[in-house]
Every structure is written in structure tokens, then in C-alpha cells.
Design a protein around this motif. Structure first.
Motif, PDB file in Angstrom:
ATOM      1  N   LEU A  15      -9.405 -36.627  20.938  1.00  0.00           N
ATOM      2  CA  LEU A  15      -9.228 -37.583  22.023  1.00  0.00           C
ATOM      3  C   LEU A  15      -9.636 -36.935  23.344  1.00  0.00           C
ATOM      4  O   LEU A  15      -9.480 -35.728  23.528  1.00  0.00           O
ATOM      5  CB  LEU A  15      -7.773 -38.030  22.095  1.00  0.00           C
ATOM      6  N   THR A  16     -10.183 -37.734  24.263  1.00  0.00           N
ATOM      7  CA  THR A  16     -10.441 -37.221  25.612  1.00  0.00           C
ATOM      8  C   THR A  16      -9.084 -37.015  26.291  1.00  0.00           C
ATOM      9  O   THR A  16      -8.070 -37.555  25.831  1.00  0.00           O
ATOM     10  CB  THR A  16     -11.247 -38.228  26.450  1.00  0.00           C
ATOM     11  N   GLN A  42      -7.559 -40.221  27.196  1.00  0.00           N
ATOM     12  CA  GLN A  42      -6.994 -40.913  26.028  1.00  0.00           C
ATOM     13  C   GLN A  42      -5.646 -40.310  25.645  1.00  0.00           C
ATOM     14  O   GLN A  42      -4.696 -41.031  25.352  1.00  0.00           O
ATOM     15  CB  GLN A  42      -7.952 -40.830  24.827  1.00  0.00           C
ATOM     16  N   GLU A  77     -12.811 -48.091  31.329  1.00  0.00           N
ATOM     17  CA  GLU A  77     -14.252 -48.151  31.435  1.00  0.00           C
ATOM     18  C   GLU A  77     -14.850 -48.546  30.087  1.00  0.00           C
ATOM     19  O   GLU A  77     -14.324 -48.172  29.037  1.00  0.00           O
ATOM     20  CB  GLU A  77     -14.707 -46.749  31.859  1.00  0.00           C
ATOM     21  N   VAL A  78     -15.927 -49.307  30.122  1.00  0.00           N
ATOM     22  CA  VAL A  78     -16.626 -49.687  28.903  1.00  0.00           C
ATOM     23  C   VAL A  78     -16.960 -48.428  28.090  1.00  0.00           C
ATOM     24  O   VAL A  78     -17.476 -47.475  28.636  1.00  0.00           O
ATOM     25  CB  VAL A  78     -17.956 -50.394  29.245  1.00  0.00           C
ATOM     26  N   GLY A  79     -16.620 -48.420  26.818  1.00  0.00           N
ATOM     27  CA  GLY A  79     -16.949 -47.277  25.971  1.00  0.00           C
ATOM     28  C   GLY A  79     -15.997 -46.100  26.109  1.00  0.00           C
ATOM     29  O   GLY A  79     -16.226 -45.037  25.551  1.00  0.00           O
ATOM     30  N   SER A  80     -14.911 -46.288  26.840  1.00  0.00           N
ATOM     31  CA  SER A  80     -13.992 -45.164  27.060  1.00  0.00           C
ATOM     32  C   SER A  80     -13.072 -44.945  25.858  1.00  0.00           C
ATOM     33  O   SER A  80     -12.300 -44.004  25.824  1.00  0.00           O
ATOM     34  CB  SER A  80     -13.166 -45.394  28.323  1.00  0.00           C
ATOM     35  N   GLY A  81     -13.130 -45.843  24.875  1.00  0.00           N
ATOM     36  CA  GLY A  81     -12.371 -45.621  23.648  1.00  0.00           C
ATOM     37  C   GLY A  81     -10.972 -46.210  23.670  1.00  0.00           C
ATOM     38  O   GLY A  81      -9.991 -45.554  23.292  1.00  0.00           O
ATOM     39  N   LYS A  82     -10.861 -47.464  24.044  1.00  0.00           N
ATOM     40  CA  LYS A  82      -9.550 -48.117  24.075  1.00  0.00           C
ATOM     41  C   LYS A  82      -9.052 -48.443  22.668  1.00  0.00           C
ATOM     42  O   LYS A  82      -7.855 -48.444  22.418  1.00  0.00           O
ATOM     43  CB  LYS A  82      -9.644 -49.417  24.893  1.00  0.00           C
ATOM     44  N   THR A  83     -10.017 -48.723  21.775  1.00  0.00           N
ATOM     45  CA  THR A  83      -9.627 -49.148  20.432  1.00  0.00           C
ATOM     46  C   THR A  83      -8.751 -48.097  19.741  1.00  0.00           C
ATOM     47  O   THR A  83      -7.818 -48.434  19.013  1.00  0.00           O
ATOM     48  CB  THR A  83     -10.884 -49.426  19.581  1.00  0.00           C
ATOM     49  N   VAL A  84      -9.077 -46.841  19.986  1.00  0.00           N
ATOM     50  CA  VAL A  84      -8.313 -45.759  19.361  1.00  0.00           C
ATOM     51  C   VAL A  84      -6.854 -45.791  19.822  1.00  0.00           C
ATOM     52  O   VAL A  84      -5.929 -45.611  19.025  1.00  0.00           O
ATOM     53  CB  VAL A  84      -8.954 -44.394  19.711  1.00  0.00           C
ATOM     54  N   PRO A  93     -15.987 -40.360  26.407  1.00  0.00           N
ATOM     55  CA  PRO A  93     -16.026 -39.287  25.410  1.00  0.00           C
ATOM     56  C   PRO A  93     -17.186 -38.324  25.694  1.00  0.00           C
ATOM     57  O   PRO A  93     -18.219 -38.722  26.233  1.00  0.00           O
ATOM     58  CB  PRO A  93     -16.245 -40.039  24.103  1.00  0.00           C
ATOM     59  N   ARG A 115     -21.716 -38.210  26.103  1.00  0.00           N
ATOM     60  CA  ARG A 115     -22.383 -39.451  26.489  1.00  0.00           C
ATOM     61  C   ARG A 115     -23.368 -39.160  27.604  1.00  0.00           C
ATOM     62  O   ARG A 115     -23.038 -38.480  28.564  1.00  0.00           O
ATOM     63  CB  ARG A 115     -21.371 -40.474  27.010  1.00  0.00           C
ATOM     64  N   ASP A 128     -20.470 -52.592  19.317  1.00  0.00           N
ATOM     65  CA  ASP A 128     -20.534 -51.129  19.346  1.00  0.00           C
ATOM     66  C   ASP A 128     -21.569 -50.617  18.339  1.00  0.00           C
ATOM     67  O   ASP A 128     -21.273 -50.431  17.177  1.00  0.00           O
ATOM     68  CB  ASP A 128     -19.130 -50.578  19.026  1.00  0.00           C
ATOM     69  N   ARG A 157     -23.849 -45.611  24.023  1.00  0.00           N
ATOM     70  CA  ARG A 157     -22.640 -45.355  23.241  1.00  0.00           C
ATOM     71  C   ARG A 157     -22.832 -44.225  22.244  1.00  0.00           C
ATOM     72  O   ARG A 157     -21.918 -43.902  21.506  1.00  0.00           O
ATOM     73  CB  ARG A 157     -22.225 -46.633  22.513  1.00  0.00           C
TER      74      ARG A 157
END
Ligand code: ADP
Ligand code: MG
Length: 680
Positions: free
Chosen positions: A250-251, A254, A278-285, A435, A438, A542, A571
């Protein structure tokens, strides 16, 4: 100050009511406009509010076709720097009142094609025969600026006796004048001093209201406390998943966000947190970790997305992220076949299904859970307020007593000032870091045939390298059907022309869900090189191998929408390029090309458009302020927020003697804040 203000005549009384002047207090709060802030016509910026001083050149009325509507009045006005087209609604008498040659002060919004949408108007002070030092007031039919001035003079004495609900120590701390002084100053030409105080009042009452609502909810409504690793069969799931399944670290953003979310989940009142990433910052995780925490405790979780494409995508992503862990998860959308749906609902109600992902289909009445503890709402600004909270009612027990924890997610960054206003009752966590590895996206503005030829060549280069591309078609606002037709035509043109050597697919909103899913799956699997699409690809998609995006007619999109679109590339490990067709002189597009940071773009958007226009604000139905101006009053808002929190911590129900006037003022102000109440 509740004494009723007196005016000559019924018409004047109606006009006063229209202006919100029904009490002496209301009258004294009706401040004159400040002519010093007036702008010249040539310096107006599209979308911004401004005051102008102009002369009427011509004026006429025009009937409106809709029945029962009064004729419009259209006027051509001008100052020494240029002309302006204005329209007045519902005030046919203005043709006589403002003959050519009349000098007017207009306040309103400058719009496209040199139009000015007027929110208030008045003849200039010299026009009404008063000295130039005399302030002019916003007026309505039957009540002139001079009449208002006379009434104010008559009642200004009362202002001196007006009680001030704001505690003295608060005024001292924020260097605010007391209310009587502010009101008197406002009517005697020191407008800014008055405005700052009255703007503070407005912001302060809104914050008190939002925070009080939030703390009440926290006290009254409980939630399952998901503390630690749980002790059921799935105990230790989150840790196991992180160490065994997650293919990356994880960043640090995150990690921090996850820590905050898990600690919220451990409490016995419902989390209401907005994860703004931010778009692509990994919210899903983060969302998955929160849902796994529920499963770890033998509870259920649901994730709701605004479109079927996105729900499909989330379902696939979650399955991959879950890896080989054995967790029963299912997808429920409008296109789930009836038999499957019935089976699924049975398993949800019995608790056999641990996680469900879906669209609005999740909030239908017959979707029942056994033990719903965590809800994730992705792209939450796409849902109405009621839809967002509909899942709350699905928790075990009555919704009054128990609600699930809710994680709201958005990739549309909301400037902090607006977040505090519109989402004042949510806790906000930001994910800014992307992440590792990028590469920033290069954005080029393009227009004309030479640029176009070069853009297609650039795309072909990427495709030959094995990468993939998006072509985003022009936005057709009139209808979905027209939009779909335009996209289909563009698809055919490109497939037979510029990209004839490549595999091209089409995706638009009018295709059936199964067709969309198939197109998306083929693109994700690398079986398609170029996806010609409408904004259906705006959120969530994605595909890390997609490295180039061409956007047609970019000027038709808002900044945040452009940023969302661009977020579909960049991405993966390869550098990405966004080719953006539109007028190169556009301020919006220039800003878009210069910045990759969504938070920065959101701030610029706010500057360019003013607060009312921003996505999220309008949707939340936020009331317009009379005195506060966003984002300029952002600092004042922070002060108001802080003080509201401090006072409520000390005295949650505002019962202490020194807070009673405040509570009463808040009750009075609440009437004006209904729009905000709806949003909360
Ligand atoms: P968004 O915040 O836009 O919803 P996603 O959750 O879709 O972003 O994540 C974007 C991509 O980044 C996904 O492919 C995801 O697997 C990947 N990702 C997320 N977190 C990390 C990380 N810490 N390191 C590397 N890749 C990550
Ligand atoms: Mg996402």
C-alpha cells in the motif's frame, strides 16, 4: 428585532416580502450594493458573478410562449468598454422604468455569447437624484432604492439595541464587529466590514447545524463495532489478505486512510466517511479492506456503483484482489437474470453471501441482508442523497437504532471549502499519492487538420508498440440517442480509415448492458486496440495497458469531467498521452493541460466557475449565501467551522445561558437553510 417593518402601501409590502424584508431585522440585513466592486464589461469572465454599471441603449418586451408567463424584457446595455445583452424575467414594467439612457447597476452572472443573467438591478444613485455617496439597494417592483433607504434611516436606531447572539469572546477572537455596529456600518458605506461579519454568521449557523445533526446521529444510532480481528471462522482475514494476496504494498496514503477507516469501524456508531481520492490512487483496495473487516466479524458488506459497467468492473477487480481466499461474493445489477437474482437474494438474507457488488439494483425493497455492517458507495456524487442512504435501512434492526458503517468514495476532488459546506456532516479522508512507478500523463492541446493527422499518427505509434487507445467522442447534449449515433459514425469512420489496420470497438450508453460488458471485456483482455466511446468510460474503467486518449470537442466538458476521462490512462508502467481537441486559447483547457493534480484542477474550476456551479454543490442542493462568497471566504469558513465545533463540544445542545441567544438565532436561520438540510 422581530417588530414588523412598516412601508407605505400594499405593493411595497409585497415587494419587501419578495426581497426577504419582513422584519426590521430583515430590513437592516438588506445591505446596499458596493459600487466599488463593479467591473467593466470587457473584463467579465464567463461563468463569474459580477456587478456592472451600464447605460440602457435599447429595451423591449417579448411575449413568452409558455402559458401564464409574463413577457420577457430584453435590453441592450453598455458601458464604455462594450455592450451586453440582458434579459429580465417576469418584470414587464421595466420597459417603462428603464428607458434608453438610464444608468443601471446590475449584479449577476456573465454567460456565453455576451449575455448577462441578472440577479439584481437598480438605477444608479445619480439616476434617482441622490448624491453619489448614497448607497443603492437591490429593489423589486413597487419598492425603490430610495424608499428602502428611507425605511432604513427610520429604523437604524433600532439596530443599536439589537441583541448580538454571537458570544463576545468569539467576536474578539475573529476580530468581528458586534451586530449593531456591523449593520450600521453596512448602511453607511463601510460595506466590507459589515459583510464579513454577516458572512461569518451565515457560515457559522450552517456549520452549527451540520455538526449538531452529526453528533445527534452519533448518539442516537448505533452500529456493529468491528474491533480487531474478530473471533469467528474468518478471524484474521484482513491481515491474511494483506500479506498473502495483495500483489503490491500500500502507498503511505493508503496505509493512513486504511488505519482511519478501520478505527472508524471499531466504534459502535456508524462511520460516515468520504474517501476522496485522486483518480487511480487506489480507493478500491481500501474499500475491499473495509468490507473484509466486516466478513472477518461474520457480517456482510455491500458495494454500490452508479453504472453497470463500473459494477462489473468492480466485481472483476474485487475477485482478483481477493485472490484465492474463500469469500462468497456476488454481482447484482439490472441485468441479472431473474432466477439468479432470486437465488442470490436468498443467500443474502440467510447470510451465506458475504459481499455483494452492484448498482441501484441493491437498494430495491426485496433485497434483504442478514447482517449488513459495511456499505461502500463508489462515485457517491453520482447518487442522490436518498439513494446514498437507502442501504442504511437494510441493516439489522430498526434504522433508528442501528445503521451500517458507510464509506463514500469519490474521485472528483472537492475543494476543502466546498467539502466543509456541502458535506459538513461527513468525515473526509484524502488520498493524494499515486502508487509508485506511475508516469505523469502528458496532455497536448490540439486543433486543426495538421494536429489531427499528427494525433492519429501518434496513436498508431502506441498501438504498434502493443498499447491501447481510447477515442472519446464529442458530447451531444440533446439526447442519448444522438450521442450514440455520433459515436457510431465516428467508430465507422475510424475503423475504415485512420485505424483500418487495428481492431476497433464501440461503446456508448444506448448499447445493451451485455454488449457494453462484452466491448469492455474485449478491450480489457487486449483483444481490441482502440475503444471509441462516449463518456460511459468516464468512471472506474481500469485498463493499465491503455496509454493514449484522444478527446474530441474537449471544450464541451467540465474540468472535473475531463480529469475523470484522462484518469482512464496513465494507470500502468508506460508513459501516457492525452490528445485534447478544442480551442487552444480556452482557459479551462490550458489549465487541464498544465495540471495532472485533480485537487489543483478542482480549485481552478472553483475559481473559474464560482461555487454554485461545481458538481456536488449543485447536486447537494446547497443554498446560495447572501453574504459569504466562495472560495474567497474560505478562511472565514474555517474559522466558523472551528468555533462551531468548540462550542458544541462544550455545550452540545446550546443550553448554557450565554448560548441561548445563539440557539434562538440558529432556529431562525434554519428556515433559510432548508436546502442544506435536504443535503445532509
Ligand atoms: P481509483 O482510486 O481510481 O478507484 P483503483 O482502486 O481502481 O483507483 O486503482 C487503480 C489501479 O492501481 C488498480 O489497477 C489497482 O490495482 C492499482 N493499485 C492500487 N493500489 C496500488 C498500490 N499501492 N501499488 C500499486 N498499484 C496499486
Ligand atoms: Mg475507482
Amino acid at each position: 428585532m422581530e417588530e414588523t417593518a412598516s412601508y407605505p402601501g400594499r405593493k411595497a409590502k409585497e415587494a419587501a416580502e419578495h426581497l426577504g424584508i419582513t422584519t426590521v431585522g430583515g430590513l437592516l440585513h438588506h445591505l446596499p450594493r458596493d459600487r466599488r466592486e463593479a467591473r467593466t464589461v470587457s473584463t467579465l469572465v464567463v461563468g463569474e458573478q459580477a456587478t456592472v454599471v451600464v447605460e440602457v441603449r435599447s429595451i423591449s418586451s417579448r411575449p413568452v410562449r409558455r402559458r401564464g408567463m409574463r413577457p420577457l424584457v430584453e435590453a441592450l446595455v453598455a458601458d464604455e468598454t462594450g455592450p451586453l445583452q440582458v434579459t429580465f424575467f417576469n418584470q414587464p414594467w421595466l420597459v417603462k422604468r428603464y428607458p434608453p439612457g438610464t444608468r443601471l447597476v446590475l449584479h449577476g452572472t456573465y454567460e456565453l455569447r455576451n449575455r448577462f443573467r441578472v440577479s439584481s438591478h437598480a438605477p444608479t444613485a445619480d439616476e434617482i437624484g441622490a448624491g453619489d455617496e448614497v448607497a443603492h439597494y437591490p429593489t423589486a417592483e413597487g419598492l425603490s432604492s430610495t424608499q428602502i433607504l428611507a425605511a432604513v434611516r427610520e429604523h437604524l436606531g433600532a439596530a443599536r439595541l439589537a441583541p448580538d447572539p454571537l458570544p463576545g469572546r468569539l467576536r474578539a477572537r475573529h476580530r468581528l464587529p458586534d451586530l449593531p455596529s456591523a449593520l450600521i456600518a453596512g448602511h453607511s458605506g463601510q460595506l466590507e466590514e459589515a459583510r464579513r461579519r454577516l458572512a461569518f454568521d451565515e457560515l457559522f449557523y450552517v456549520q452549527l447545524d451540520l455538526l449538531r445533526r452529526r453528533s445527534r446521529r452519533a448518539i442516537e444510532v448505533g452500529a456493529p463495532a468491528l474491533e480487531g480481528e474478530g473471533d469467528g471462522p474468518q478471524s484474521g482475514l484482513v491481515e491474511r489478505w494483506k500479506s498473502e494476496q495483495l500483489p503490491f504494498n500500500l502507498t503511505s496514503d493508503q496505509e493512513r486512510a486504511l488505519g482511519v477507516v478501520l478505527s472508524d469501524l471499531g466504534r459502535s456508531h456508524p462511520m460516515q466517511r468520504l474517501l476522496m481520492g485522486e483518480v487511480g490512487s487506489g480507493k478500491t483496495v481500501i474499500a475491499l479492506a473495509a468490507m473484509l473487516r466486516a466478513v472477518e466479524h461474520g457480517q456482510q458488506a455491500a458495494m454500490m456503483a452508479p453504472t453497470e459497467t463500473l459494477a462489473n468492473q468492480h466485481f472483476a477487480t474485487l475477485q482478483t484482489l481477493i485472490g484465492s481466499l474463500n469469500i462468497p461474493i456476488a454481482l447484482l445489477t439490472g441485468s441479472t437474470p431473474a432466477a439468479r437474482r432470486r437465488d442470490m437474494l436468498g443467500k443474502l438474507a440467510s447470510g451465506e453471501l458475504a459481499i455483494i457488488v452492484g448498482t441501484h439494483a441493491l437498494i430495491e425493497d426485496d433485497v434483504l441482508f442478514d447482517r449488513l455492517a459495511v456499505v461502500v458507495v463508489d462515485e457517491q456524487h453520482r447518487f442522490g442523497v436518498r439513494q446514498r442512504s437507502a442501504l442504511d435501512a437494510k441493516a439489522a434492526g430498526s434504522p433508528r437504532e442501528s445503521a451500517p458503517h458507510v464509506l463514500h468514495m469519490t474521485a472528483t476532488p472537492i475543494p476543502r471549502t466546498l467539502a466543509l459546506l456541502g458535506y459538513g456532516d461527513l468525515d473526509v479522508t484524502e488520498l493524494r499519492e499515486l502508487p509508485k512507478g506511475r508516469k505523469p500523463i502528458q496532455t497536448h492541446l490540439a486543433s486543426g487538420e495538421r494536429d489531427r493527422a499528427r494525433a492519429y499518427e501518434r496513436i498508431r505509434e502506441e498501438l504498434r508498440e502493443g498499447r491501447q487507445a481510447f477515442v472519446v467522442c464529442p458530447l451531444v447534449e440533446e439526447s442519448e440517442a444522438l450521442q450514440a449515433r455520433a459515436a457510431s459514425a465516428e467508430f465507422e469512420r475510424l475503423e475504415a480509415g485512420e485505424f483500418e489496420d487495428f481492431r476497433v470497438a464501440l461503446m456508448h450508453g444506448q448499447m445493451r448492458p451485455a454488449e457494453k460488458a462484452a466491448a469492455m471485456a474485449a478491450f480489457a483482455a487486449g483483444e481490441v486496440d482502440v475503444l471509441v466511446a462516449t463518456t460511459v468510460i468516464e468512471v472506474g474503467v481500469d485498463v493499465p495497458n491503455a496509454t493514449v486518449m484522444l478527446i474530441e470537442n474537449a471544450e464541451r466538458y467540465g474540468l472535473s469531467q475531463l480529469h475523470q476521462l484522462r484518469g482512464r490512462i496513465g494507470r500502468g508502467e508506460h508513459a501516457s498521452t492525452c490528445l485534447c481537441f478544442g480551442p487552444k486559447e480556452s482557459e479551462r483547457l490550458t489549465a487541464f493541460a498544465a495540471h495532472n493534480d485533480g485537487f489543483k484542477l478542482a480549485e481552478i474550476d472553483l475559481q473559474l466557475r464560482g461555487e454554485g456551479e461545481l458538481t456536488g454543490t449543485r447536486q447537494s442542493g446547497m443554498a446560495a449565501f447572501r453574504f459569504a462568497v466562495m472560495p474567497d471566504d474560505g478562511e472565514l469558513l474555517e474559522r466558523a467551522r472551528l468555533s462551531a465545533r468548540e462550542i458544541l463540544e462544550q455545550d452540545p445542545e446550546l443550553e448554557m445561558a450565554e448560548h441561548v441567544p445563539l440557539r434562538e438565532a440558529l432556529e431562525r436561520a434554519r428556515g433559510e437553510m432548508t436546502a442544506i438540510a435536504i443535503a445532509a
